[in-house]
Design a protein around this motif. Structure first.
Motif, PDB file in Angstrom:
ATOM      1  N   VAL A 233       0.362   5.462   5.422  1.00  0.00           N
ATOM      2  CA  VAL A 233      -0.843   4.221   4.611  1.00  0.00           C
ATOM      3  C   VAL A 233      -0.145   3.959   3.070  1.00  0.00           C
ATOM      4  N   SER A 234       0.314   4.910   2.542  1.00  0.00           N
ATOM      5  CA  SER A 234       1.131   4.530   1.158  1.00  0.00           C
ATOM      6  C   SER A 234       2.024   3.296   1.509  1.00  0.00           C
ATOM      7  N   ALA A 235       2.824   3.641   2.466  1.00  0.00           N
ATOM      8  CA  ALA A 235       4.084   2.781   2.786  1.00  0.00           C
ATOM      9  C   ALA A 235       3.380   1.424   3.271  1.00  0.00           C
ATOM     10  N   GLY A 236       2.519   1.432   3.892  1.00  0.00           N
ATOM     11  CA  GLY A 236       1.677   0.072   4.422  1.00  0.00           C
ATOM     12  C   GLY A 236       1.132  -0.638   3.260  1.00  0.00           C
ATOM     13  N   MET A 237       0.463   0.181   2.053  1.00  0.00           N
ATOM     14  CA  MET A 237       0.272  -0.549   0.950  1.00  0.00           C
ATOM     15  C   MET A 237       1.065  -0.964   0.181  1.00  0.00           C
TER      16      MET A 237
ATOM     17  N   ALA B 215       0.372   0.782   9.132  1.00  0.00           N
ATOM     18  CA  ALA B 215       0.726   2.288   8.684  1.00  0.00           C
ATOM     19  C   ALA B 215       2.116   2.454   9.305  1.00  0.00           C
ATOM     20  N   PRO B 216       3.220   1.993   8.738  1.00  0.00           N
ATOM     21  CA  PRO B 216       4.350   2.326   9.366  1.00  0.00           C
ATOM     22  C   PRO B 216       4.921   3.806   9.122  1.00  0.00           C
ATOM     23  N   VAL B 217       5.575   4.428   9.962  1.00  0.00           N
ATOM     24  CA  VAL B 217       6.045   5.830  10.029  1.00  0.00           C
ATOM     25  C   VAL B 217       7.425   5.680  10.256  1.00  0.00           C
ATOM     26  N   SER B 218       8.242   6.302   8.985  1.00  0.00           N
ATOM     27  CA  SER B 218       9.478   6.079   8.792  1.00  0.00           C
ATOM     28  C   SER B 218      10.144   7.540   9.168  1.00  0.00           C
TER      29      SER B 218
END
Length: 493
Positions: free
Chosen positions: A37-41, A451-454
């Protein structure tokens, strides 16, 4: 022998192993969710900034407007209309003003480009066009007459006496009906469109400028403005009497654009009476690590300018995007750390408790000749397997949560404002004069959250799973290594 014994012990204690694994899984899943979610932000914020800056732009160079000198009116051009002799006269006038701070000399673009750490730089001119069109209708002079008693009671002229005859002429009818339309125009360097305000736009109809159209009377219009004015490729419109042909319709890659019309830079300079002037210089650094040094270099070598980086603009983003970003970065991360620490502690305590219930087993193994390190290795091995199982479950739960957020795509709002009174925001710079930058500060953009997951997040989850297993195994192994064969005999009833 180690693998066989490990498999047998885990199968015997399925419930205990599942409880430990689930505790670790919840903590790891929360970490994955918060991180994604932080990456999406961050992606959402980058989209907002890209809609202002343009693709590949690291910073902008502008100059705040100076305060009017004492005794000067400080007023801009006025609209001058006059009702002519005809009964109805249509009139139209455009007021074109530069916006976004004080105009800079075009030669500064080359000076900025020559600075150390600068890869490229282009200039742009922001204009605000206010169009007033409508018509005057002249009134007609008519004399009022009176008769009978009503005439005897009518007041006369300036003396106030009664007038039994005709009254003085009065103008009846007439008036004015005008529409006011204000829109933004940005002049772009058509020889380098990969940097600057047009770089964040995608041409969805027609085409963009060619490098040969440096002074052509052609325009690219924004999708929203084209829809409002019913423009399409081939349509024509006028600004201050100059006729322009629409060659392309541009759609922003994300959010909304604050610019309505794009013109070749020389045409914009002619309209704004700003020959060889620009209001914003878009700068691309040679690398992200050079941005801070380039900013200092430009500020020290070109006095009076304001250099705004993307991090400066990020601090001006407010609305639900900023609130959610702060929650994800602050509360979310601390919460995930607390839950993860609690999961590690619970796993360690459960493992230690399980070891204490296996006194007879470990005491017997030591009596058969197992050294303490072998017993410890056995307990640690079981804990690491439990941790990996918990890691697998946690990754599955975290991916499911991230996929749910992306599928729902909640809408976040971003309001863009200036960090200070003279600070610049967006193509127009947003200085005291307003213009595109000012519109950006009052414009609310909507961004769909994902919400991308790396791969890094997955690797972090695996590392946390192994770490949790090692912590639990270390505590349980330490307790198992302290057991003696005599403890097994005492436990026999």
């Amino acid at each position: 022998m180690f693998g066989i014994y490990l498999k047998r012990e885990l199968s015997r204690r399925k419930k205990a192993a599942l409880v430990i694994a689930m505790g670790l899984a919840l903590g790891i899943a929360l970490v994955i969710t918060v991180d994604s979610v932080s990456a999406g932000m961050q992606q959402a914020q980058d989209k907002v900034l890209k809609s202002l800056y343009g693709l590949g732009t690291d910073m902008t160079v502008t100059k705040a407007r100076s305060a009017p000198k004492a005794g000067s009116s400080g007023q801009g051009p006025n609209f001058k209309f006059d009702a002519r002799s005809s009964s109805k006269t249509s009139q139209s006038s455009d007021r074109v003003m530069t916006q976004g701070g004080q105009a800079l000399k075009s030669s500064l673009v080359e000076k900025v480009t020559s600075q150390k750490g600068v890869d490229s730089a282009v200039g742009a001119l922001s204009l605000n066009v206010t169009k007033v069109d409508g018509s005057f209708t002249q009134g007609k002079a008519q004399s009022s007459t009176s008769s009978g008693s009503s005439g005897s009671q009518r007041q006369g002229g300036p003396g106030g006496g009664n007038d039994g005859g005709g009254g003085q002429p009065q103008v009846q009818g007439g008036g004015a009906d005008f529409n006011v339309n204000s829109y933004t125009v940005v002049g772009v360097d058509v020889t380098d469109q990969g940097l600057g305000p047009l770089a964040a736009m995608k041409i969805t109809s027609g085409r963009t400028f060619t490098s040969a159209q440096t002074n052509a009377k052609v325009a690219v219009v924004g999708k929203s403005y084209a829809k409002e004015k019913k423009y399409k490729v081939g349509s024509t419109f006028r600004i201050s009497g100059t006729k322009y042909t629409v060659i392309g319709i541009a759609t922003p890659d994300s959010s909304e654009s604050t610019t309505d019309v794009y013109l070749p830079l020389k045409q914009a300079q002619t309209l704004g009476d700003a020959k060889n002037k620009v209001t914003t210089i878009y700068v691309k650094a040679t690398g992200s690590q050079q941005i801070s040094a380039v900013k200092k270099e430009i500020q020290s070598n070109i006095s009076g300018t304001t250099v705004t980086t993307s991090s400066d603009l990020a601090s001006t983003v407010s609305g639900s995007l900023s609130t959610a970003s702060n929650l994800a970065a602050g509360v979310g991360k601390w919460l995930s750390i607390a839950v993860l620490a609690a999961a590690f502690l619970v796993a360690a305590l459960l493992t230690s408790s399980a070891v204490s219930r296996r006194v007879r087993e470990f005491g017997t193994l030591k009596a058969l000749g197992w050294p303490s390190r072998r017993v410890t290795r056995q307990v640690v091995g079981e804990s690491v397997v439990n941790g990996l199982i918990g890691g697998g479950l946690g990754i599955a739960l975290g991916l499911a949560a991230a996929y749910t957020v992306t599928a729902i795509s909640p809408k976040l709002t971003a309001q863009l404002g200036n960090s200070d009174g003279g600070g610049m925001a967006g193509p127009g710079g947003g200085g005291p004069g307003g213009g595109p930058g000012r519109q950006a500060s009052s414009n609310t953009l909507q961004i769909a959250l994902s919400a991308p997951v790396s791969v890094t997040t997955i690797a972090l989850a695996v590392g946390l799973a192994v770490t949790g297993g090692l912590i639990a195994g270390a505590m349980g192994g330490w307790r198992a290594s302290r057991m003696r064969p005599a403890d097994a005999l005492r436990s026999v009833s």
